[in-house]
Design an enzyme around this catalytic site. Structure first.
Site, PDB file in Angstrom:
ATOM      1  N   ALA A  12       0.803  -1.220   0.000  1.00  0.00           N
ATOM      2  CA  ALA A  12       0.000   0.000   0.000  1.00  0.00           C
ATOM      3  C   ALA A  12       0.835   1.269   0.000  1.00  0.00           C
ATOM      4  O   ALA A  12       0.284   2.368  -0.027  1.00  0.00           O
ATOM      5  CB  ALA A  12      -0.931   0.005   1.212  1.00  0.00           C
ATOM      6  N   ARG A  17       8.697   8.719  -3.703  1.00  0.00           N
ATOM      7  CA  ARG A  17      10.074   8.955  -4.149  1.00  0.00           C
ATOM      8  C   ARG A  17      10.354   8.321  -5.502  1.00  0.00           C
ATOM      9  O   ARG A  17      11.359   8.648  -6.146  1.00  0.00           O
ATOM     10  CB  ARG A  17      11.053   8.428  -3.097  1.00  0.00           C
ATOM     11  N   THR A  82       3.447  -0.568  10.188  1.00  0.00           N
ATOM     12  CA  THR A  82       3.426  -1.892   9.587  1.00  0.00           C
ATOM     13  C   THR A  82       2.448  -2.846  10.270  1.00  0.00           C
ATOM     14  O   THR A  82       1.797  -3.659   9.602  1.00  0.00           O
ATOM     15  CB  THR A  82       4.841  -2.499   9.598  1.00  0.00           C
ATOM     16  N   ASP A 106       7.631  -4.683  -2.351  1.00  0.00           N
ATOM     17  CA  ASP A 106       8.719  -4.011  -3.074  1.00  0.00           C
ATOM     18  C   ASP A 106      10.071  -4.671  -2.812  1.00  0.00           C
ATOM     19  O   ASP A 106      11.110  -4.031  -2.935  1.00  0.00           O
ATOM     20  CB  ASP A 106       8.776  -2.530  -2.707  1.00  0.00           C
ATOM     21  N   ASN A 361      15.509 -20.288 -49.203  1.00  0.00           N
ATOM     22  CA  ASN A 361      16.536 -19.255 -49.098  1.00  0.00           C
ATOM     23  C   ASN A 361      15.915 -17.915 -49.470  1.00  0.00           C
ATOM     24  O   ASN A 361      15.402 -17.751 -50.580  1.00  0.00           O
ATOM     25  CB  ASN A 361      17.715 -19.572 -50.021  1.00  0.00           C
ATOM     26  N   ALA A 364      18.727 -11.116 -49.667  1.00  0.00           N
ATOM     27  CA  ALA A 364      18.876  -9.845 -48.952  1.00  0.00           C
ATOM     28  C   ALA A 364      17.854  -8.825 -49.414  1.00  0.00           C
ATOM     29  O   ALA A 364      17.566  -8.694 -50.602  1.00  0.00           O
ATOM     30  CB  ALA A 364      20.280  -9.303 -49.159  1.00  0.00           C
ATOM     31  N   SER A 407      15.508 -11.685 -58.646  1.00  0.00           N
ATOM     32  CA  SER A 407      15.865 -10.524 -57.836  1.00  0.00           C
ATOM     33  C   SER A 407      15.136  -9.280 -58.315  1.00  0.00           C
ATOM     34  O   SER A 407      14.943  -9.072 -59.518  1.00  0.00           O
ATOM     35  CB  SER A 407      17.374 -10.286 -57.901  1.00  0.00           C
ATOM     36  N   ARG A 424       9.154  -7.668 -62.480  1.00  0.00           N
ATOM     37  CA  ARG A 424       9.811  -6.364 -62.533  1.00  0.00           C
ATOM     38  C   ARG A 424       9.626  -5.746 -63.915  1.00  0.00           C
ATOM     39  O   ARG A 424       9.372  -6.443 -64.912  1.00  0.00           O
ATOM     40  CB  ARG A 424      11.294  -6.487 -62.205  1.00  0.00           C
TER      41      ARG A 424
END
Length: 453
Positions: A12, A17, A82, A106, A361, A364, A407, A424
């Site tokens: 609680a 801080r 406490t 904590d 495969n 890149a 590619s 392409r």
């Protein structure tokens, strides 16, 4: 141990801080809220139920503490010490437990072993068990004063004699209390002190006055460390990381520079895996034996099977699954995708919402274009397929087994098994046009410079 047990977790505190908008026990260590660490240790110590004494963010604290144990929450509306905090859980304590553990929300480094030892001391006949620690610099801590194996007093530093201040056995704050005496002791605690608060430590003297037995057990100093500030949180994180790394090293994991590897509470790495420097594991990461995680990689919510290679500079996001012997190379990202056995995603590639077949495969710069601005779509690449560099696969799309993608292709339709796909534009060379274009651009630049643009 046939005794049942209630863990009362004090959570609680305002934690002002911490300078945070949320309760301090919700701050994470190893990507798990501190309160969950504490409750997890209690669960491992075989407690039967948990009572959370909460303040703000009560629902969030209860949710974070949920490990499957029965949990009750009790709001502490006033902060009067406490003992007062523990009594907020009176309803739970009244249900009748053999053991009552009082722990702090904590203190995320507390271990199940220490809590089990405290319970064992109750089973051995103690009425109150105080968890202490030893330190070479005890200044400011309450000293645990023992005689003939019993704890006779907890002396605050300001009240201790010069001889008592030499004692290095100090109060860690957490306790175990015999359940049949807990409420009587707690109700007897007064507030005749400078702050007008009810201190849990007073039950040591009260128990002895009633003929009870009080003992102290020793925990490591780090176990009882509480967190009050961000600096304290960072310190505890560093200690937790060191503990987790040590456990993995001792279990057969190789780390080239362990101090640079950061782990999560549920990170699973098997023996004979190799982790290079500067690797970060988010929650949900599993690395099987024989896999290598190269430097500067980030893995979260992902599984890396035996013999895989990841990185350097790779990112595996949630849902990534690498089958045995697969490779994800440098500057690659994988999300919600399965990379089949022996498949390669070598470099500069994004694979998301996809299934890559065994021994495929991926060249890149390949991208699975999985998002259309509203929905995610899936890409399927068959076994042994080859996708050339700088290709864009616009999902939903399937590349068949043993197929080739040239590619630089943009693939928008399925590619059959063993087919070769070109996606392409046709290249056209215009003789001399490059020279003319260069001259025109140079002239434009000179005009702008002359005009002062």
């Amino acid at each position: 141990m046939a005794r049942n047990c209630l863990a009362v977790v004090l959570a609680a505190g305002e934690g002002t801080r911490m300078k945070s908008a949320k309760s301090k026990v919700l701050h994470s260590v190893g990507n798990l809220p501190m309160i969950a660490h504490v409750v997890g240790a209690a669960q491992a110590a075989k407690v039967d139920a948990v009572s959370l004494v909460v303040g703000r963010d009560a629902d969030a604290v209860a949710s974070a503490a949920n490990t499957g144990l029965p949990i009750s929450t009790h709001e502490q509306t006033e902060r009067l010490g406490t003992a007062h905090a523990v009594l907020a859980a009176r309803e739970a304590i009244e249900r009748g437990f053999d053991d009552i553990l009082v722990v702090f929300g904590d203190t995320p480094l507390i271990t199940a072993e220490t809590l089990r030892n405290a319970r064992q001391s109750l089973d051995d006949g103690a009425d109150v068990v105080v968890i202490g620690f030893r330190t070479e610099n005890p200044h400011g801590y309450g000293r645990l004063i023992e005689e003939d194996g019993e704890l006779v007093a907890i002396r605050e530093h300001k009240d201790a004699s010069e001889e008592e201040r030499k004692i290095t056995f100090c109060n860690g704050g957490m306790m175990a209390i015999a359940g049949n005496k807990a409420l009587k002791l707690l109700d007897a605690v007064g507030n005749e002190n400078a702050k007008g608060e009810y201190y849990l430590t007073d039950i040591v003297g009260l128990a002895r006055e009633n003929g009870g037995t009080v003992t102290a057990i020793e925990a490591s100093a780090e176990e009882v460390l509480g967190v009050d500030t961000r600096a304290g949180l960072a310190r505890v994180e560093a200690l937790w990381q060191a503990r987790k790394r040590h456990d993995l090293l001792m279990a057969g994991v190789t780390m080239r520079a362990p101090e640079t590897v950061f782990l999560s509470h549920d990170t699973l790495i098997e023996a004979d895996a190799v982790i290079e420097p500067n690797v970060v594991f988010g929650p949900g990461a599993t690395v099987r034996s024989g896999a290598t995680i190269h430097a500067f990689s980030h893995i979260e919510g992902a599984t890396v099977e035996r013999g895989c290679s990841v990185g350097p500079f790779a990112r595996l996001r949630p849902g990534a699954s690498l089958q045995a012997g697969a490779k994800v190379g440098n500057f690659c990202e994988v999300k919600n995708a399965e990379i089949g056995e022996g498949a390669k995603v070598n470099h500069l590639t994004y694979v998301g919402d996809a299934e890559i077949g065994a021994k495929a495969n991926i060249g890149a710069g390949t991208i699975t274009c999985n998002y259309d601005g509203f929905n995610k779509h899936r890409t399927t690449i068959g076994e042994g397929a080859f996708v050339g560099s700088n290709s864009s696969l616009v999902a939903p799309v399937t590349i068949g087994a043993q197929a080739y993608v040239a590619s630089g292709s943009v693939i928008t339709r399925d590619v059959p098994d063993e087919a070769l796909a070109f996606g392409r534009a046709q290249q056209a060379n215009k003789q001399g046009l490059g020279k003319k274009l260069r001259e025109r651009l140079q002239a434009d630049k000179e005009r702008r410079e002359k005009a002062g643009d």
